[in-house]
Design an enzyme around this catalytic site. Structure first.
Site, mmCIF file in Angstrom:
data_model
loop_
_atom_site.group_PDB
_atom_site.id
_atom_site.type_symbol
_atom_site.label_atom_id
_atom_site.label_comp_id
_atom_site.label_asym_id
_atom_site.label_seq_id
_atom_site.Cartn_x
_atom_site.Cartn_y
_atom_site.Cartn_z
ATOM 1 N N GLU A 27 0.898 -1.205 -0.105
ATOM 2 C CA GLU A 27 -0.029 0.084 -0.044
ATOM 3 C C GLU A 27 0.835 1.245 0.102
ATOM 4 O O GLU A 27 1.928 1.378 0.413
ATOM 5 C CB GLU A 27 -0.783 -0.269 1.328
ATOM 6 C CG GLU A 27 -1.850 -1.145 1.025
ATOM 7 C CD GLU A 27 -2.695 -1.296 2.384
ATOM 8 O OE1 GLU A 27 -3.955 -1.976 2.248
ATOM 9 O OE2 GLU A 27 -2.586 -0.941 3.266
ATOM 10 N N CYS A 68 6.056 -7.480 6.812
ATOM 11 C CA CYS A 68 7.056 -6.959 7.654
ATOM 12 C C CYS A 68 7.592 -7.969 8.661
ATOM 13 O O CYS A 68 6.843 -9.024 9.171
ATOM 14 C CB CYS A 68 6.626 -5.678 8.611
ATOM 15 S SG CYS A 68 8.154 -4.679 9.540
ATOM 16 N N CYS A 90 6.288 -5.187 15.853
ATOM 17 C CA CYS A 90 5.905 -4.300 16.700
ATOM 18 C C CYS A 90 4.539 -4.780 16.988
ATOM 19 O O CYS A 90 3.604 -4.781 16.272
ATOM 20 C CB CYS A 90 6.152 -2.995 16.177
ATOM 21 S SG CYS A 90 7.757 -2.514 15.566
ATOM 22 N N GLY A 99 6.650 -2.324 5.763
ATOM 23 C CA GLY A 99 8.145 -2.767 5.735
ATOM 24 C C GLY A 99 9.103 -1.896 6.559
ATOM 25 O O GLY A 99 8.960 -0.662 7.157
ATOM 26 N N GLU A 100 10.430 -2.534 6.652
ATOM 27 C CA GLU A 100 11.429 -1.772 7.393
ATOM 28 C C GLU A 100 12.413 -1.473 6.519
ATOM 29 O O GLU A 100 13.039 -2.301 5.779
ATOM 30 C CB GLU A 100 11.934 -2.528 8.564
ATOM 31 C CG GLU A 100 13.376 -2.262 9.307
ATOM 32 C CD GLU A 100 13.330 -1.036 9.499
ATOM 33 O OE1 GLU A 100 12.283 -0.360 10.260
ATOM 34 O OE2 GLU A 100 14.293 0.019 9.245
HETATM 35 N N1 SAH Z 1 9.466 0.162 9.971
HETATM 36 C C1 SAH Z 1 9.331 1.605 10.015
HETATM 37 C C2 SAH Z 1 8.441 2.315 8.961
HETATM 38 C C3 SAH Z 1 7.092 1.857 9.113
HETATM 39 S S1 SAH Z 1 5.845 2.247 10.488
HETATM 40 C C4 SAH Z 1 9.171 2.202 11.346
HETATM 41 O O1 SAH Z 1 9.185 1.465 12.267
HETATM 42 O O2 SAH Z 1 9.823 3.332 11.321
HETATM 43 C C5 SAH Z 1 5.643 4.103 10.339
HETATM 44 C C6 SAH Z 1 5.393 4.674 11.685
HETATM 45 O O3 SAH Z 1 4.107 4.182 12.262
HETATM 46 C C7 SAH Z 1 6.410 4.124 12.822
HETATM 47 O O4 SAH Z 1 6.794 5.119 13.532
HETATM 48 C C8 SAH Z 1 5.338 3.097 13.444
HETATM 49 O O5 SAH Z 1 5.818 3.052 14.995
HETATM 50 C C9 SAH Z 1 4.061 3.848 13.502
HETATM 51 N N2 SAH Z 1 2.887 3.087 13.903
HETATM 52 C C10 SAH Z 1 3.048 1.603 13.492
HETATM 53 N N3 SAH Z 1 1.687 1.240 14.104
HETATM 54 C C11 SAH Z 1 1.022 2.338 14.579
HETATM 55 C C12 SAH Z 1 -0.524 2.658 15.081
HETATM 56 N N4 SAH Z 1 -1.122 1.549 15.001
HETATM 57 N N5 SAH Z 1 -0.874 4.041 15.426
HETATM 58 C C13 SAH Z 1 0.020 4.880 15.259
HETATM 59 N N6 SAH Z 1 1.406 4.794 14.758
HETATM 60 C C14 SAH Z 1 1.819 3.411 14.301
#
Ligand code: SAH
Length: 345
Positions: free
Chosen positions: A93, A113, A117, A164-165
């Site tokens: 997406e 990913c 998290c 993704g990362e």
């Molecule tokens: N893997 C990378 C980029 C993708 S996530 C990273 O971790 O930064 C993009 C952002 O969205 C990150 O800051 C992540 O922590 C945040 N994020 C993930 N799930 C979320 C949620 N449910 N609500 C708000 N932010 C979220």
């Protein structure tokens, strides 16, 4: 039959060499390269200044793998979410986020990913594969076209905050950014690009050594190891001290401050000790904080903290001269907000 090669996997020099080998002029390689990247051709037949015979020959050797926007959803706030189909049928997406002053593309770097998290919807998808440079580039081209069509101006910013990362797909992401910033591609300024990472110290140092010119954001969410490890299992492998050391290294080399992304959850990181830990952490490396709204994903049990707790964070950070922005979610009604990207449609 041998499988045809994806022509966009070739560098310009390789393409020039290919034409030489075909007893044609190396210059033809430049022309085709321009069609493939700057002009975004999806078919050899679009290449009108290339002879029919040459186009036929190219067709015999190569394919142009390109993405297809399978489905486009528009949010009531103007945010657009694209389901992007890759040449092998997998879906990622990308999101276009318009504000009064800019339009930002949020692009994916991997299909799914691997980082798990606990609060992120993308983590529930298995990691299938890395995106190729052209697949990342194409997402930017597609969102740029949407920006021109719906906002009447070109894309102004790009964030690698989709699925993704990005630092686990290091080479391809950097190759894509090279194309995005090059005159032979989209000629966008790297200052308008931000790569967001879960925070992988080794790779952050590599970015610094590679002297990249784009911005770095780190998803911090807690400056206390015990809490961060619960939310982001990666913290068990490389803790906050290691992360900090790599960020200091980044700053010394690039002179660019870091953006910390931070969600405040009720009962998890909304106490005085959490705020103090964040302030202390920020003081150790030039940085600013984006407090991002939590976007609930199904049945995860997490809740956004009270306004009072957010205000407390803001007050304490500002009192310590640390810049802080409170970011409201965009595109929530279509599951396009941070952490909601999960190919739900
Ligand atoms: N893997 C990378 C980029 C993708 S996530 C990273 O971790 O930064 C993009 C952002 O969205 C990150 O800051 C992540 O922590 C945040 N994020 C993930 N799930 C979320 C949620 N449910 N609500 C708000 N932010 C979220």
């Amino acid at each position: 039959m041998t499988q045809k090669q994806d022509i966009r996997a070739l560098t310009k020099d390789e393409l020039r060499y290919f034409f030489e080998e075909q007893k044609d002029k190396a210059f033809r390689g430049n022309q085709v390269y321009e069609w493939l990247w700057r002009k975004g051709a999806h078919s050899f037949d679009d290449m009108t200044n290339i002879s029919l015979t040459t186009r036929k020959m190219l067709n015999e050797h190569f394919v142009i793998n390109h993405i297809e926007v399978d489905d486009m959803q528009k949010s009531s706030d103007g945010t657009i979410k694209n389901a992007v189909r890759l040449h092998d049928g997998l879906i990622v997406e990308s999101v276009l986020i318009p504000t009064d002053t800019r339009t930002t593309a949020c692009v994916s770097s991997q299909v799914g990913c691997s980082l798990n998290c606990t609060f992120c919807a993308t983590a529930r998808l298995k990691k299938m594969r890395n995106l190729n440079p052209d697949e990342i580039y194409d997402q930017v081209v597609a969102t740029d076209q949407q920006s021109r069509l719906y906002q009447n101006h070109k894309l102004s910013n790009i964030v690698f905050m989709g699925m993704g990362e990005p630092l686990l797909n290091y080479n391809n992401v950097l190759k894509a950014i090279d194309k995005i910033t090059s005159d032979e591609g989209l000629a966008m300024s790297p200052k308008r690009i931000t790569l967001s990472t879960v925070g992988l110290p080794k790779m952050i140092k590599k970015l610094a050594d590679d002297e990249v010119k784009f911005n770095l954001a780190v998803s911090l969410h807690s400056a206390i190891d015990e809490i961060r490890s619960k939310m982001m299992p990666i913290n068990e492998k490389s803790n906050l001290a290691e992360l900090l050391e790599s960020l200091q290294y980044w700053y010394v080399k690039t002179k660019k401050q870091i953006t910390f992304e931070y969600v405040v959850w009720k009962g998890i990181n909304d106490k005085k000790k959490d705020i103090e830990a964040l302030v202390d952490y920020c003081k150790k490396v030039p940085s600013k904080v984006n407090l991002i709204e939590y976007n609930a994903i199904e049945e995860d049990g997490f809740m956004q903290a009270d306004e009072k707790a957010i205000a407390y964070y803001v007050r304490e950070l500002e009192r310590n001269n640390i810049t802080v922005n409170v970011r409201r979610s965009r595109g929530k009604d279509i599951d396009a907000a941070c952490g909601q990207l999960a190919n739900k449609k």
